[in-house]
Write an enzyme that holds these catalytic residues in place. Sequence first.
Site: not given
Ligand code: MIC
Ligand code: SF4
Length: 640
Positions: A64-65, A119, A379, A533, A535
Amino acid sequence: MGRNIVRKMIAAHLVSGEMTAGGEVSVRIDQALTQDATGTMAYLQFEAMGLDRVRCELAVSYVDHNMLQTGFENADDHQFLQSTAARFGACFSRPGNGICHQVHLERFAAPGKTLLGSDSHTPTAGGVGSLAIGAGGLDVAVAMGGGPFYMAMPKVVRVELTGRLGPWVSAKDVIMELLRRLTVKGGVDRVFEYGGPGVATLSVPERSTITNMGAELGATTSVFPSDGVTRAWLVSQKRGEVWAELMPDDDATYDERVEIDLSTLQPLIARPGSPDNVVPVREVEGTRTVQVNIGSCTNSSYRDLASLATILRGRTVHPNCSVTVSPGSKQVMTMIARDGFMTDIVAAGVRVLESGCGPCIGMGQAPPTDGVSVRTFNRNFQGRCGSETGQVYLASVEVAAATAIYGEITDPRKLGEPVTVDIPAEALADDGMIIEPPADGSLVEVIRGPNIKPLPVKQPIPDTFSMRVLLKTGDNISTDHIMPAGAKVLPLRSNIPAISEYVFYGVDQEFPNRAREWGGGVIVGGQNYGQGSSREHAALAPMHLGVVAVMVESFARIHRANLINFGILPLTVAEGDYAALDQGDELEFTDVHASVREQRPVKVRNKTKGTEFEAPAGLSERQATILLAGGLLNYTRDSA
Ligand code: MIC
Ligand code: SF4
């Protein structure tokens, strides 16, 4: 003594530890989820630990990312993920099926289950009463292999909801109000348990908007009770059989309490830079806005998009404002199309993107220089949108829709009569884009294109070492600062040497070169370091560049766990010692192994300044053993 919901769920899954706040407990994990941007690492780690088959009740590998195949890299990742899911026994949710959290909520989440996801917004499933926690991919790999998940026993905060939301005020405003009061570090090592008469007034998607963005409080997770509303929603998903009532005991006790009278809330908005920069929309009304983005795992349910369509019906978005919508799932997309809402949205001039994270993670739709963008996401750290000067505000769908119409930040109450939408009693529940694994995966070949690089190897920390401070940062440094995502960098998630070139890209572009020239070093930071996140790349890539220790005033939960998992020493320093440190200072760390093992602070001598101070690692026995083995992968191999 009566038990709250959180204690009931932890007790029902407890593997080890005492349930006293702050102590280490481990819990059995029922369900696991990964997504593409963290999933390639998780499955590489699953393989590296010699695990052969998913052993928890359910594992789902979502894509999905990163939905843009601008080269072979991300296409390689998708093939790797589809083949590892089949090989190891996970369901595979194909690209286009939707955002992991929305799809998991619709199709798999269940009251009383534990869910661990790679995530940070995994707590979305708390909307139906799952104990859903975000973690690094390695922890999720362990859970998929049947191992328990270790965490600090959280404090439980009762959020007492009374009253009912007023016109044009929405669930997003509830969590924004909490962020306004408690800030992005107010929830660390806490679980927020919602209760009170206001709960029954909120639908499951609204509850999930709240538990989703509880991640921005730094919380371990957030959870709603499972009641009649939950049951009706699960029945609508043709999953009524997984419903179970989940309520606190009448005399349940809590560590802390917060009260919110829903009827007193007004539309709120987070100003650029941090999700807790929350003010009433009225305070920033009139701010010229060039972009509005609707979607993300926080706000892309049927209810959200049907409301958007109803507000926009018969209107056109402002000519200076580019407006996009990314539906949360294929289910949401097909339902709003069937019910005519998609027609209103397209007719109003909204650009329809596919079901996925999209602009939320900087996959397109970067705002223009200094451009104001109002997003329904969770965010808004600087640079996350793909532009260092973009000014990202976070708000509800209602605020975003009003803003799209007027081209300036607008309090939706200006639109007059509030809209109401009926949620169909039956959802279009179709799992055609979820591929079940074969009963025997052993013959499936894992497809490993050239973008799938081997996992980096880590040498254990020396007992005594001297290293320089590579960078000194302030408070609330997010993983988006440490290891940016976005269209340029996400294709490199399976290639640690390549992604390492972007560490601290928006903070200090010289960081990778300096780390190489100085032969590695130490990062110094303020409070809540590593928020945001899950990550692992925010630990793995600095590790690749030779970072041996991170020394900060306080850590965010997931990032600290990731540092330990990859053998980086996480130390905390007192405010005064932090203040006295500077980039370039040469620090000597002595007797590190025994100090960490015996839970004594590590002695640090600042050779440049001629001073000495102590920095505790605060590790449990288990964590100390993992750290000193050079991380969890080495530890697992050593103990095999
Ligand atoms: C995010 O919203 O920051 C992400 C991208 O979903 C991350 C995961 C990632 O960095 O792949 C998260 O929230 O953990
Ligand atoms: Fe995707 Fe993270 Fe954004 Fe949610 S907050 S939509 S999981 S990138």
